[in-house]
Scaffold this motif. Structure first.
Motif, PDB file in Angstrom:
ATOM      1  N   LYS A   1       0.850  -1.181   0.000  1.00 36.84           N
ATOM      2  CA  LYS A   1       0.000   0.000   0.000  1.00 36.84           C
ATOM      3  C   LYS A   1       0.895   1.243   0.000  1.00 36.84           C
ATOM      4  CE  LYS A   1      -3.692   0.212   2.462  1.00 36.84           C
ATOM      5  NZ  LYS A   1      -4.652   0.240   3.601  1.00 36.84           N
TER       6      LYS A   1
ATOM      7  N   SER B   1       0.989   5.621   0.065  1.00 38.23           N
ATOM      8  CA  SER B   1       0.364   6.933   0.207  1.00 38.23           C
ATOM      9  C   SER B   1       1.143   7.889  -0.677  1.00 38.23           C
ATOM     10  CB  SER B   1       0.402   7.389   1.671  1.00 38.23           C
ATOM     11  OG  SER B   1      -0.181   8.668   1.799  1.00 38.23           O
TER      12      SER B   1
ATOM     13  N   LEU C   1       1.712  11.558  -2.293  1.00 39.59           N
ATOM     14  CA  LEU C   1       1.453  12.978  -2.081  1.00 39.59           C
ATOM     15  C   LEU C   1       2.013  13.756  -3.263  1.00 39.59           C
ATOM     16  CD1 LEU C   1       2.619  13.118   1.655  1.00 39.59           C
ATOM     17  CD2 LEU C   1       0.333  12.580   0.773  1.00 39.59           C
TER      18      LEU C   1
ATOM     19  N   ARG D   1      -2.655   6.824  -9.893  1.00 34.01           N
ATOM     20  CA  ARG D   1      -3.278   5.688  -9.194  1.00 34.01           C
ATOM     21  C   ARG D   1      -3.327   4.459 -10.102  1.00 34.01           C
ATOM     22  NH1 ARG D   1      -7.695   7.944  -8.488  1.00 34.01           N
ATOM     23  NH2 ARG D   1      -7.110   9.088  -6.613  1.00 34.01           N
TER      24      ARG D   1
ATOM     25  N   GLU E   1      -3.195   5.452  -2.492  1.00 27.31           N
ATOM     26  CA  GLU E   1      -4.064   6.593  -2.184  1.00 27.31           C
ATOM     27  C   GLU E   1      -3.312   7.834  -2.634  1.00 27.31           C
ATOM     28  OE1 GLU E   1      -6.008   9.048   1.592  1.00 27.31           O
ATOM     29  OE2 GLU E   1      -4.571   7.422   1.937  1.00 27.31           O
TER      30      GLU E   1
ATOM     31  N   ARG F   1      -3.164  12.017  -3.339  1.00 28.63           N
ATOM     32  CA  ARG F   1      -3.771  13.322  -3.067  1.00 28.63           C
ATOM     33  C   ARG F   1      -2.760  14.426  -3.323  1.00 28.63           C
ATOM     34  NH1 ARG F   1      -3.422  14.419   3.111  1.00 28.63           N
ATOM     35  NH2 ARG F   1      -2.083  12.745   3.873  1.00 28.63           N
TER      36      ARG F   1
ATOM     37  N   ALA G   1       1.058  10.475   6.710  1.00 31.13           N
ATOM     38  CA  ALA G   1       1.114   9.276   5.873  1.00 31.13           C
ATOM     39  C   ALA G   1       2.020   8.216   6.477  1.00 31.13           C
ATOM     40  CB  ALA G   1       1.593   9.656   4.470  1.00 31.13           C
TER      41      ALA G   1
ATOM     42  N   SER H   1       0.338   6.180   9.032  1.00 30.04           N
ATOM     43  CA  SER H   1      -0.818   5.413   8.569  1.00 30.04           C
ATOM     44  C   SER H   1      -0.417   3.954   8.333  1.00 30.04           C
ATOM     45  CB  SER H   1      -1.370   6.026   7.283  1.00 30.04           C
ATOM     46  OG  SER H   1      -0.480   5.774   6.201  1.00 30.04           O
TER      47      SER H   1
ATOM     48  N   ALA I   1       0.087   2.685   5.480  1.00 32.62           N
ATOM     49  CA  ALA I   1       0.788   2.577   4.196  1.00 32.62           C
ATOM     50  C   ALA I   1       2.171   1.968   4.397  1.00 32.62           C
ATOM     51  CB  ALA I   1       0.914   3.953   3.548  1.00 32.62           C
TER      52      ALA I   1
ATOM     53  N   VAL J   1       5.622   5.828   1.585  1.00 32.38           N
ATOM     54  CA  VAL J   1       5.136   7.181   1.289  1.00 32.38           C
ATOM     55  C   VAL J   1       5.875   7.667   0.053  1.00 32.38           C
ATOM     56  CG1 VAL J   1       4.889   9.548   2.118  1.00 32.38           C
ATOM     57  CG2 VAL J   1       4.699   7.639   3.725  1.00 32.38           C
TER      58      VAL J   1
END
Length: 282
Positions: free
Chosen positions: A2, A4, A6, A26, A37, A39, A53, A56, A58, A61
């Motif tokens: 997973k 994250s 940014l 994505r 994820e 953003r 992040a 989290s 994840a 990062v």
């Protein structure tokens, strides 16, 4: 895995709707088996977003604009040998190896590339003001700001406290690099290593406007000479003192105001990054 992801809104992302860029990133991660994820985050909020992040669930990062090659310069990604194409860079996240690299820090502010005082943060502040007031393109605004700053040629009067003593300086710029920057032709601005455990402080030997412009021109054509053009010092820590209440300081291209003294230090191997399995070509 997973991830994250940014996206740095201040990094000069490719033109087009933000939602479309996020969806594209994505989909690329999904194609290599990574649930991402994605953003977009304003530049000043990146550190807080990265901390969130990291806390989290994840596994990794990922920064878009600086690490993923979605920005305009991508110095850090380039020095890590991360591929310049977005598809290959995403694949590197899934298939690369973990490496530990150094971080620079000043008064709690982290930088992966460099920090500076003087001409550069002055020019960036002027660029950002023009971009906000006149909707000027980033590079057009930066060109105008650089010329205006050179005409005004502000200098800083600081005291550098280093191991062994201190020195008073009147200079157009103090540049602090996270590890050593190369000054050879075709390699200008690159760093041969990111894990040598040293800050490199660069000071121009000639502080006058025209000599500094000549230095900048020599830099553009890759003809800097370490012994003649500037002085480079390797340190683990340094203090910058100034009588002003606030100093305008650049950290990785983002400008902020910091109360002196500035306490710089190197944080050896403090950041774990994913890099290609094959080493960089020299």
């Amino acid at each position: 895995m997973k991830a994250s992801v940014l996206l740095n809104a201040a990094a000069g992302l490719r033109p087009g709707p933000v939602q479309a860029e996020a969806a594209r990133v994505r989909d690329l991660f999904a194609g290599v088996g990574v649930e991402a994820e994605v953003r977009q985050v304003p530049g000043p909020d990146l550190l807080a977003a990265a901390r969130e992040a990291a806390a989290s669930d994840a596994d990794v990062v990922v920064m878009g604009g600086g690490v993923l090659p979605l920005g305009t310069l991508n110095h850090f990604a380039r020095d890590l040998c991360i591929p310049g194409g977005i598809e290959d860079a995403v694949r590197n996240v899934a298939e690369g190896i973990v490496r530990e690299v150094d971080l620079g820090e000043a008064n709690g502010r982290i930088f992966v590339n460099n920090s500076s005082i003087g001409l550069y943060p002055a020019a960036v502040s002027l660029r950002d003001a023009w971009m906000e007031r006149q909707s000027t393109h980033k590079w057009v605004a930066m060109g105008r700001a650089a010329l205006a700053t050179l005409r005004e040629f502000p200098v800083v009067r600081v005291t550098l406290r280093v191991p062994g003593g201190g020195v008073d300086l009147t200079t157009p710029m103090v540049f602090i690099g996270n590890n050593r920057y190369d000054t050879k032709l075709f390699s200008l601005g690159k760093r041969p290593a990111l894990d040598e455990g040293a800050l490199w402080v660069y000071l121009a030997r000639d502080a006058g406007r025209f000599r500094f412009v000549r230095l900048a021109l020599r830099a553009l054509v890759g003809r800097l000479d370490d012994s003649r053009d500037f002085q480079g010092i390797a340190l683990q820590e340094m203090v910058v003192e100034d009588r002003r209440r606030l100093l305008r300081v650049a950290f990785d291209g983002e400008v902020g105001h910091v109360s002196p003294p500035l306490r710089y230090r190197i944080r050896p191997r403090a950041l774990r990054v994913i890099v290609p399995r094959e080493p960089c070509a020299p």
